[in-house]
Design an enzyme around this catalytic site. Structure first.
Site, PDB file in Angstrom:
ATOM      1  N   GLY A 215      -6.622  11.051 -42.887  1.00 23.72           N
ATOM      2  CA  GLY A 215      -6.861   9.796 -43.590  1.00 23.72           C
ATOM      3  C   GLY A 215      -6.075   9.858 -45.148  1.00 23.72           C
ATOM      4  O   GLY A 215      -5.304   8.953 -45.385  1.00 23.72           O
ATOM      5  N   MET A 216      -6.263  10.726 -45.743  1.00 23.83           N
ATOM      6  CA  MET A 216      -5.889  10.878 -47.096  1.00 23.83           C
ATOM      7  C   MET A 216      -4.062  11.157 -46.838  1.00 23.83           C
ATOM      8  O   MET A 216      -3.401  10.249 -47.765  1.00 23.83           O
ATOM      9  CB  MET A 216      -6.171  12.211 -47.879  1.00 23.83           C
ATOM     10  CG  MET A 216      -5.538  12.218 -49.385  1.00 23.83           C
ATOM     11  SD  MET A 216      -5.803  10.546 -50.366  1.00 23.83           S
ATOM     12  CE  MET A 216      -7.700  10.696 -49.994  1.00 23.83           C
TER      13      MET A 216
ATOM     14  N   ASP B 128       0.793  -1.123   0.076  1.00 23.19           N
ATOM     15  CA  ASP B 128       0.016  -0.082  -0.141  1.00 23.19           C
ATOM     16  C   ASP B 128       0.950   1.416  -0.070  1.00 23.19           C
ATOM     17  O   ASP B 128       0.325   2.426  -0.041  1.00 23.19           O
ATOM     18  CB  ASP B 128      -0.920   0.123   1.226  1.00 23.19           C
ATOM     19  CG  ASP B 128      -2.063  -0.771   1.027  1.00 23.19           C
ATOM     20  OD1 ASP B 128      -2.416  -1.250   0.145  1.00 23.19           O
ATOM     21  OD2 ASP B 128      -3.100  -0.754   1.858  1.00 23.19           O
TER      22      ASP B 128
ATOM     23  N   ASP C  34      -8.746  24.396 -41.992  1.00 23.35           N
ATOM     24  CA  ASP C  34      -8.076  23.055 -41.386  1.00 23.35           C
ATOM     25  C   ASP C  34      -9.056  22.462 -40.378  1.00 23.35           C
ATOM     26  O   ASP C  34      -9.176  21.347 -40.318  1.00 23.35           O
ATOM     27  CB  ASP C  34      -6.763  23.376 -40.804  1.00 23.35           C
ATOM     28  CG  ASP C  34      -5.663  23.780 -41.562  1.00 23.35           C
ATOM     29  OD1 ASP C  34      -5.807  23.285 -42.738  1.00 23.35           O
ATOM     30  OD2 ASP C  34      -4.712  24.630 -41.284  1.00 23.35           O
TER      31      ASP C  34
END
EC number: 1.3.7.7
Length: 559
Positions: free
Chosen positions: A483-484, A36, A348
């Site tokens: 993603g791209m 502990d 953006d």
């Protein structure tokens, strides 16, 4: 009591130790078995402070079980008093000491007979409260003890300060960016012409607790710790408190308005609303007043400089802050200090519009983050959740209308399954959600404790106030994978090329991918590959197919 792989809130004694180690010259003694006492290591590793953690473990061993704990506990208290000469020794029980039914209060009473140092037993029920509840309770207990002590000794000064002042309650060790938030709050209050009276408990001495009633009001940035203390001060001294967390553009503006409204009403009640009286108190020269009156005639909006013309008018006109002054300050800060307002309207950030997210953390940060994502950045929150089960009603009220569903749980597997089920574009959570995101290849931004060492930055990274808004905007935007961009990097052999990994929380699916199946899967763009893989595996399980080939992938696509 349960054995857990991961806990969002630790046992009660950890919360007590966090509060005790936040004060200066306070030593904590916990009566606990080996195992502990990990708090010392955890705080030393994470908090990045030069001082040693002022915590001693009074170990429950076989000798204690045979002879009792009284002699050992009293000896430890006496020894620490001689070695460190602390202002306060806080004895905290643990689950083990509760099971043994030790009368620790009797041990404290016995130790106090030979010591001049204050000794307190932490008054927390280890079976009914968690780490955060215990921290809140312990802070209130210590505050009450020293205020009542000052009352008995006739040393309690409740005379309010001449200038508007505030106490900041609830900033303590191992909190999520607490030290950075505290600096930002001090800057915000300074902009409003409000001085900081005391910051409790981080870096404070217990003897300074008697000065708390001198402040005009209390500011509680986090609901988890400090609220009970504020309620106690409200009851005893009629001190107003503000518990709106200034996180995000909207809530920061709301908090500023509440502060100014509170100060204005207190000025009227204290009788400092006349120019003559305030002029006498602040000794402002007539030259300065003439300058201010000229500034007031030309009230064109312009960025604030270091002299704070806009608020300077308000303070030097001696009256309470007017709504016009407050709104002008908020407008200036939002447009020129915070970059998030214009960034959220940029191309953006518009790429994030409609992106799906899941939010999980403590009640304060999870609720604030949910509202920021939805109304300030245009994201779609599928699920918002918190592990603060004791604050579930408040959390539901805060996020109502900002998310599809609400999850109240302290079980990490539940939120992990929700993430796997919803497959969001991004996660905002604790360190555990970061681990889940890595397994599922879903980006995660950490917005709440418990966290690891990378979220105790040495640089300045607040989450509150107008600078905190900038940090949150960066965190949100940088958390998403584009993603791209990822797809193009894979096509041209970029640095992000990676192998297909297992993305289910349960890795024992019993499915085998053939080489042609993996080849076909690798042709899928990276930003949707994981989703395709899970859908194909789900289809294969439904059709009792053990080997996944290219034909199975085509069949799953047609299904």
């Amino acid at each position: 009591m349960k054995l857990a792989y991961w806990m969002y809130s630790g046992p009660a004694h950890i919360g007590t130790l966090r509060v005790a180690s936040s004060f200066k010259n306070v030593h904590a003694i916990m009566h606990a078995p080996l195992g502990d006492d990990y708090f010392n290591v955890m705080r030393s590793m994470l908090q990045r402070e030069r001082d040693f953690t002022p915590v001693t473990a009074s170990i429950v061993d076989r000798h204690v079980l045979a002879r009792g704990s009284q002699e050992k506990v009293v000896d430890n208290i006496t020894r620490k008093d001689k070695e460190d000469n602390p202002d306060l020794i806080l004895l905290t029980p643990t689950c083990t000491s509760s099971i043994l039914q030790e009368d620790l209060q009797n041990f404290v009473n016995q130790a106090e007979l030979d010591l001049e140092t204050d000794v307190i037993l932490a008054d927390v029920n280890h079976y009914r409260v968690n780490e955060l509840q215990a921290a809140d309770r312990t802070l209130e207990q210590i505050t009450r003890h020293y205020i009542e002590k000052a009352k008995r000794q006739g040393q309690l000064d409740i005379q309010k300060s001449e200038k508007p002042t505030a106490n900041i309650l609830g900033v303590f060790t191992l909190g999520f960016h607490n030290q950075h938030d505290c600096r930002e709050l001090k800057r915000l209050l300074n902009d409003l012409g409000i001085e900081v009276n005391e910051i409790i408990p981080e870096g404070a001495f217990v003897e300074s607790l008697k000065n708390l009633p001198k402040a005009w009001f209390n500011l509680i940035p986090y609901r988890e710790v400090g609220l009970m203390t504020a309620q106690y001060l409200k009851k005893e001294f009629n001190m107003p408190y503000i518990s709106t967390t200034p996180m995000g553009i909207v809530d920061t503006a709301t908090c500023v308005r509440e502060i100014c409204k509170t100060v204005a009403s207190l000025r009227l009640s204290f009788g400092v609303d006349t120019p003559q009286k305030q002029l006498k108190e602040t000794n402002i020269s007539s030259t300065k007043v003439d300058l201010v009156l000229k500034v007031e005639e030309n009230r064109e909006a312009k960025p604030l400089n270091t002299s704070m013309e806009v608020l300077g008018e308000s303070k030097l006109r001696f009256g309470p802050l007017t709504n016009f002054d407050v709104e002008k300050y908020i407008d200036q800060q939002t447009r020129f200090i915070s970059q998030a307002a214009w960034f959220s309207r940029s191309v953006d950030c518009q790429n994030l519009t409609g992106k799906k997210a899941i939010v999980f953390g403590d009640a304060t940060h999870a609720a604030s983050m949910t509202k920021i994502l939805t109304r300030e950045m245009g994201l779609y929150v599928l699920c918002a959740g918190t592990y603060c089960k004791h604050d579930a009603d408040w959390f539901r009220e805060q996020v109502q209308g900002f998310c599809d569903s609400v999850l109240i749980t302290d079980d990490h597997t539940e939120i992990g399954n929700i993430i796997a089920q919803y497959e969001p574009d991004c996660i905002f959570g604790t360190q555990m959600e970061r681990h889940v995101g890595k397994r599922l290849d879903i980006p995660c931004g950490v917005i709440s404790a418990p966290v690891h060492i990378q979220n105790f930055p040495l640089g300045y990274r607040p989450f509150l106030g107008y600078e905190g808004i900038n940090q949150i905007a960066d965190l949100v935007y940088n958390s998403f994978s584009l993603g791209m961009e990822e797809h193009l990097l894979e096509i041209f052999g970029g640095h992000d090329t990676k192998e297909v990994i297992s993305d289910s929380l349960s890795t024992e699916t019993g499915l085998e991918w053939t080489s042609e199946g993996l080849t076909e899967l690798n042709k899928v763009p990276g930003f949707v590959r994981n989703k395709v893989k899970r859908n194909v595996e789900k289809f294969a399980q439904q059709q009792n197919i053990s080997k996944i080939s290219a034909d199975v992938m085509y069949a799953a696509k047609e299904a």
